[in-house]
Design a protein around this motif. Sequence first.
Motif, PDB file in Angstrom:
ATOM      1  N   GLU A  78      -3.178  -5.514  -5.057  1.00  0.00           N
ATOM      2  CA  GLU A  78      -2.444  -6.114  -3.944  1.00  0.00           C
ATOM      3  C   GLU A  78      -2.976  -7.537  -3.714  1.00  0.00           C
ATOM      4  O   GLU A  78      -4.163  -7.773  -3.805  1.00  0.00           O
ATOM      5  CB  GLU A  78      -2.638  -5.284  -2.665  1.00  0.00           C
ATOM      6  CG  GLU A  78      -2.086  -3.882  -2.804  1.00  0.00           C
ATOM      7  CD  GLU A  78      -2.056  -3.109  -1.472  1.00  0.00           C
ATOM      8  OE1 GLU A  78      -1.893  -3.724  -0.404  1.00  0.00           O
ATOM      9  OE2 GLU A  78      -2.199  -1.875  -1.534  1.00  0.00           O
ATOM     10  N   SER A  92      -6.202   0.971   2.005  1.00  0.00           N
ATOM     11  CA  SER A  92      -6.503  -0.345   1.467  1.00  0.00           C
ATOM     12  C   SER A  92      -8.009  -0.514   1.433  1.00  0.00           C
ATOM     13  O   SER A  92      -8.692  -0.287   2.419  1.00  0.00           O
ATOM     14  CB  SER A  92      -5.864  -1.440   2.315  1.00  0.00           C
ATOM     15  OG  SER A  92      -4.635  -1.789   1.743  1.00  0.00           O
ATOM     16  N   THR A 130       0.831  -1.203   0.000  1.00  0.00           N
ATOM     17  CA  THR A 130       0.000   0.000   0.000  1.00  0.00           C
ATOM     18  C   THR A 130       0.866   1.255   0.000  1.00  0.00           C
ATOM     19  O   THR A 130       0.530   2.259  -0.644  1.00  0.00           O
ATOM     20  CB  THR A 130      -0.971  -0.012   1.197  1.00  0.00           C
ATOM     21  OG1 THR A 130      -1.802  -1.178   1.094  1.00  0.00           O
ATOM     22  CG2 THR A 130      -1.852   1.219   1.211  1.00  0.00           C
ATOM     23  N   ASP A 137      -7.389  -4.541  -3.394  1.00  0.00           N
ATOM     24  CA  ASP A 137      -6.719  -5.331  -2.364  1.00  0.00           C
ATOM     25  C   ASP A 137      -7.624  -6.525  -2.117  1.00  0.00           C
ATOM     26  O   ASP A 137      -8.699  -6.403  -1.543  1.00  0.00           O
ATOM     27  CB  ASP A 137      -6.540  -4.518  -1.087  1.00  0.00           C
ATOM     28  CG  ASP A 137      -5.783  -5.308  -0.028  1.00  0.00           C
ATOM     29  OD1 ASP A 137      -5.874  -6.563  -0.031  1.00  0.00           O
ATOM     30  OD2 ASP A 137      -5.111  -4.685   0.799  1.00  0.00           O
TER      31      ASP A 137
HETATM   32 MG    MG Z   1      -1.934  -3.080   1.758  1.00  0.00          MG
END
Ligand code: MG
Length: 153
Positions: free
Chosen positions: A105, A58, A40, A78
Amino acid sequence: MKAVTVTSPEQTMQLGAKLGQLVQPGDLILLDGDLGAGKTTFSKGLAKSLGIEKTIKSPTFTLVREYQEGRIPLYHMDIYRLEDGGAEDLGLDEYFDGDGVSVVEWSEFMQALLPDNYLRITLSRTTDQDETRTIKFEPNGTHYQKLVDKLEG
Ligand SMILES: [Mg+2]
Ligand SMILES: Nc1ncnc2c1ncn2[C@@H]1O[C@H](COP(=O)(O)OP(=O)(O)OP(=O)(O)O)[C@@H](O)[C@H]1O
């Protein structure tokens, strides 16, 4: 560039910022690495250099957040919560064909949905030093190879 060692969160953000200056609509950037590795943090640098002033958080409950106010749109995903599966039904991969750059992510949890070409960036702690990270760049496809070449230059 195969791997870079950074020694502070600021340096991780700077690398993200450099990438943010180079990305184009349709680009797909995967950010992998353990909890707290700095995914992040890297995304924040990337977002900032796109001209996104809002703080990147996130997207825990939404899986994806769209930021439209930068040079190009940013789709920040994410998908850690998908570790038990279910990515197939969500249509997240539709973002990859969008007009912005997708940053994912925990991409391992949607491995089956990934297209052939992307840039995978893996962050890892390699020493006992708290703020040292190794950041590895693995381009898949010539487009991303060129992107990494520019990042080095
Ligand atoms: Mg993260
Ligand atoms: N060199 C570094 N690069 C990035 N973050 C660092 C570094 N050194 C220390 N940190 C710290 O490590 C933490 C990284 O958190 P971050 O949210 O970026 O990780 P993450 O990989 O996104 O984790 P998660 O998987 O939980 O989403 C932050 O608290 C940051 O300050």
